[in-house]
Scaffold this motif. Sequence first.
Motif, PDB file in Angstrom:
ATOM      1  N   GLU A 143       0.848  -1.196   0.000  1.00  0.00           N
ATOM      2  CA  GLU A 143       0.000   0.000   0.000  1.00  0.00           C
ATOM      3  C   GLU A 143       0.886   1.249   0.000  1.00  0.00           C
ATOM      4  O   GLU A 143       1.056   1.894   1.025  1.00  0.00           O
ATOM      5  N   PRO A 144       1.462   1.590  -1.167  1.00  0.00           N
ATOM      6  CA  PRO A 144       2.287   2.805  -1.217  1.00  0.00           C
ATOM      7  C   PRO A 144       1.443   4.022  -0.872  1.00  0.00           C
ATOM      8  O   PRO A 144       0.269   4.110  -1.234  1.00  0.00           O
ATOM      9  N   PHE A 145       2.065   4.990  -0.173  1.00  0.00           N
ATOM     10  CA  PHE A 145       1.289   6.108   0.352  1.00  0.00           C
ATOM     11  C   PHE A 145       2.212   7.286   0.585  1.00  0.00           C
ATOM     12  O   PHE A 145       3.398   7.105   0.898  1.00  0.00           O
ATOM     13  N   ALA A 146       1.675   8.515   0.437  1.00  0.00           N
ATOM     14  CA  ALA A 146       2.496   9.706   0.631  1.00  0.00           C
ATOM     15  C   ALA A 146       1.751  10.814   1.369  1.00  0.00           C
ATOM     16  O   ALA A 146       2.195  11.964   1.365  1.00  0.00           O
ATOM     17  N   ARG A 147       0.609  10.480   2.016  1.00  0.00           N
ATOM     18  CA  ARG A 147      -0.186  11.517   2.667  1.00  0.00           C
ATOM     19  C   ARG A 147      -0.502  11.154   4.117  1.00  0.00           C
ATOM     20  O   ARG A 147      -1.581  11.470   4.636  1.00  0.00           O
ATOM     21  N   SER A 148       0.451  10.504   4.778  1.00  0.00           N
ATOM     22  CA  SER A 148       0.187  10.036   6.139  1.00  0.00           C
ATOM     23  C   SER A 148       0.028  11.190   7.131  1.00  0.00           C
ATOM     24  O   SER A 148      -0.724  11.064   8.108  1.00  0.00           O
ATOM     25  N   PHE A 149       0.702  12.324   6.906  1.00  0.00           N
ATOM     26  CA  PHE A 149       0.543  13.448   7.832  1.00  0.00           C
ATOM     27  C   PHE A 149      -0.890  13.962   7.797  1.00  0.00           C
ATOM     28  O   PHE A 149      -1.513  14.179   8.838  1.00  0.00           O
ATOM     29  N   GLU A 150      -1.432  14.170   6.585  1.00  0.00           N
ATOM     30  CA  GLU A 150      -2.804  14.664   6.471  1.00  0.00           C
ATOM     31  C   GLU A 150      -3.798  13.679   7.067  1.00  0.00           C
ATOM     32  O   GLU A 150      -4.749  14.073   7.748  1.00  0.00           O
ATOM     33  N   GLU A 151      -3.567  12.396   6.814  1.00  0.00           N
ATOM     34  CA  GLU A 151      -4.466  11.383   7.357  1.00  0.00           C
ATOM     35  C   GLU A 151      -4.374  11.348   8.884  1.00  0.00           C
ATOM     36  O   GLU A 151      -5.396  11.223   9.571  1.00  0.00           O
ATOM     37  N   GLY A 152      -3.154  11.490   9.406  1.00  0.00           N
ATOM     38  CA  GLY A 152      -2.977  11.539  10.847  1.00  0.00           C
ATOM     39  C   GLY A 152      -3.654  12.745  11.470  1.00  0.00           C
ATOM     40  O   GLY A 152      -4.265  12.655  12.542  1.00  0.00           O
ATOM     41  N   GLN A 153      -3.561  13.898  10.801  1.00  0.00           N
ATOM     42  CA  GLN A 153      -4.248  15.090  11.287  1.00  0.00           C
ATOM     43  C   GLN A 153      -5.763  14.883  11.335  1.00  0.00           C
ATOM     44  O   GLN A 153      -6.426  15.291  12.291  1.00  0.00           O
ATOM     45  N   LEU A 154      -6.307  14.244  10.313  1.00  0.00           N
ATOM     46  CA  LEU A 154      -7.742  13.972  10.302  1.00  0.00           C
ATOM     47  C   LEU A 154      -8.123  13.077  11.471  1.00  0.00           C
ATOM     48  O   LEU A 154      -9.113  13.348  12.174  1.00  0.00           O
ATOM     49  N   ALA A 155      -7.357  12.026  11.706  1.00  0.00           N
ATOM     50  CA  ALA A 155      -7.644  11.129  12.822  1.00  0.00           C
ATOM     51  C   ALA A 155      -7.567  11.863  14.155  1.00  0.00           C
ATOM     52  O   ALA A 155      -8.400  11.656  15.042  1.00  0.00           O
ATOM     53  N   LEU A 156      -6.582  12.741  14.305  1.00  0.00           N
ATOM     54  CA  LEU A 156      -6.448  13.511  15.541  1.00  0.00           C
ATOM     55  C   LEU A 156      -7.649  14.418  15.773  1.00  0.00           C
ATOM     56  O   LEU A 156      -8.183  14.502  16.882  1.00  0.00           O
ATOM     57  N   HIS A 157      -8.090  15.113  14.722  1.00  0.00           N
ATOM     58  CA  HIS A 157      -9.174  16.077  14.881  1.00  0.00           C
ATOM     59  C   HIS A 157     -10.523  15.408  15.127  1.00  0.00           C
ATOM     60  O   HIS A 157     -11.404  16.015  15.745  1.00  0.00           O
ATOM     61  N   ILE A 158     -10.699  14.200  14.649  1.00  0.00           N
ATOM     62  CA  ILE A 158     -11.961  13.496  14.893  1.00  0.00           C
ATOM     63  C   ILE A 158     -12.215  13.372  16.385  1.00  0.00           C
ATOM     64  O   ILE A 158     -13.350  13.437  16.851  1.00  0.00           O
ATOM     65  N   GLY A 159     -11.141  13.171  17.153  1.00  0.00           N
ATOM     66  CA  GLY A 159     -11.271  13.277  18.601  1.00  0.00           C
ATOM     67  C   GLY A 159     -11.519  11.993  19.350  1.00  0.00           C
ATOM     68  O   GLY A 159     -11.924  12.035  20.520  1.00  0.00           O
ATOM     69  N   THR A 160     -11.296  10.825  18.740  1.00  0.00           N
ATOM     70  CA  THR A 160     -11.488   9.569  19.467  1.00  0.00           C
ATOM     71  C   THR A 160     -10.323   9.357  20.444  1.00  0.00           C
ATOM     72  O   THR A 160      -9.216   9.834  20.201  1.00  0.00           O
ATOM     73  N   PRO A 161     -10.540   8.611  21.527  1.00  0.00           N
ATOM     74  CA  PRO A 161      -9.455   8.386  22.489  1.00  0.00           C
ATOM     75  C   PRO A 161      -8.401   7.413  21.991  1.00  0.00           C
ATOM     76  O   PRO A 161      -7.326   7.329  22.580  1.00  0.00           O
ATOM     77  N   ILE A 162      -8.705   6.662  20.926  1.00  0.00           N
ATOM     78  CA  ILE A 162      -7.781   5.661  20.406  1.00  0.00           C
ATOM     79  C   ILE A 162      -7.727   5.765  18.884  1.00  0.00           C
ATOM     80  O   ILE A 162      -8.748   5.984  18.221  1.00  0.00           O
ATOM     81  N   VAL A 163      -6.527   5.616  18.323  1.00  0.00           N
ATOM     82  CA  VAL A 163      -6.320   5.529  16.880  1.00  0.00           C
ATOM     83  C   VAL A 163      -5.543   4.242  16.618  1.00  0.00           C
ATOM     84  O   VAL A 163      -4.586   3.928  17.325  1.00  0.00           O
TER      85      VAL A 163
END
Length: 336
Positions: A143-163
Motif C-alpha cells: 500500500e504505497p502512500f504519501a499523505r500520512s501526515f494529512e491522514e494523521g491530522q484527520l484522525a487527531l481532529h476526529i477526537g477519538t481516544p484511540i487511533v
Amino acid sequence: MSSDPFDGAATDSLRIHSFASLNPGPRLLVLGGVHGDEVSGTLGIERILAEFEAGTLRLLSGELTLVPVANPLARRRLQREGERNLNRLFRPTEAPADYEARVTNVLAPLIARHEVLLDLHSFQSEGEAFAMIGPRDNTGTLEPFARSFEEGQLALHIGTPIVVEGWLDIYAAGLAQRAGGAPADEAALDFGRGTNEYIRSRGGYGVTLECGQHLDPQAPEVAWRAIRRTLALLGMAALPQGLSAGPAQPPRLLRLAGVTDRLHEDDSFVRDWATFDQVARGEPIGMRHDGTLLSAPEDGFIVFPNALAQPGAEWFYFARPSERQLGPVVGAAGAA
C-alpha cells in the motif's frame, strides 16, 4: 427531512447528496451504512443534512458529498452484508458478480473524484469509539502512500481516544498464516482492500471511524461530531458553538499485531471481551475445542472480539502500543 435511517433505502439505487461552494477547496466524501447493521453513521449524516436544510450549517469552500446508506440491501435486511462484505474486494469490475460489486461500480468513481474520505462504522462488541488509519509514507508494493501526515491530522481532529494503524499489513499476515507461511497472492489481498484503501490508491486519503458499539446511543453523536470537525479542519465549514476543534488530550495510538481465527464452533472465549480490553503477557484469552489455551503473546489489547465468528473467520485481533507520532492538532477553523 426524515430522521429514520431506514427510510428510502430502496435496494436499486443510492441516495447521494452533494453540496458545492462557490469558493474552491477540498473535496470530502462521507459514507454511512457500508454495513447494514451499522446505523450510527447514517444518523450522523442525516443530522448534517438537517442542519443544511435549516440553514445552521453553511459550506464555506470545496465540495461535500454525503451517502447516508452505502449498502441499501444490507440495510433493508438489517444485517452486515447484502450478498457479501461491501468493504472488501473494493474495486470496479466490468462484469459485477453480486450486489455489492454493482454498488462498488457506483461508489468507486465517486470516491475517486474526492480527495478525502470519512467512512463511518460501528462494531459488534462493547468498546469505545476509535479511528483507523492507513500506512506510514512508503513506496512499497502492499500500500504505497504519501499523505500520512494529512491522514494523521484527520484522525487527531476526529477526537477519538484511540487511533489504530496496521490493517492491511495484518490482513496480509493473516492470509500468510492461513496458507502455512506462503505469501498471499494479489487476488487474495484484494479481499482485504476496502473504501479507504481505494481512495489511497487514487491519490487521496481517508479515515475509518468506528463510532462505538452498534446500538450505543452515543454513537450517532460521535459520527456527527466527526463530520463537523472534519469540515472545520479542512476549512469547509465553521465549528458549531460548544464543539472543540479536537481532543482534550492526544489519543492512544495502537498497532494491530496479530489476528486469531476461530477454527471450530466450540472454540470459546474465557470471558466476554470488549474491544480494547487490556491483557497482560500470558493472560488467557480463549480456549480451543480440544482444550488448548490461547494466551496473550505480550502485553497488549484485544480488538474486535467476535464470539459469534464462523469457523475459519477472524475471531479476534491483538494490538500493541505504537511508537508512531501523528503530530499536533493544528489548523482547525473557529466556532460559528
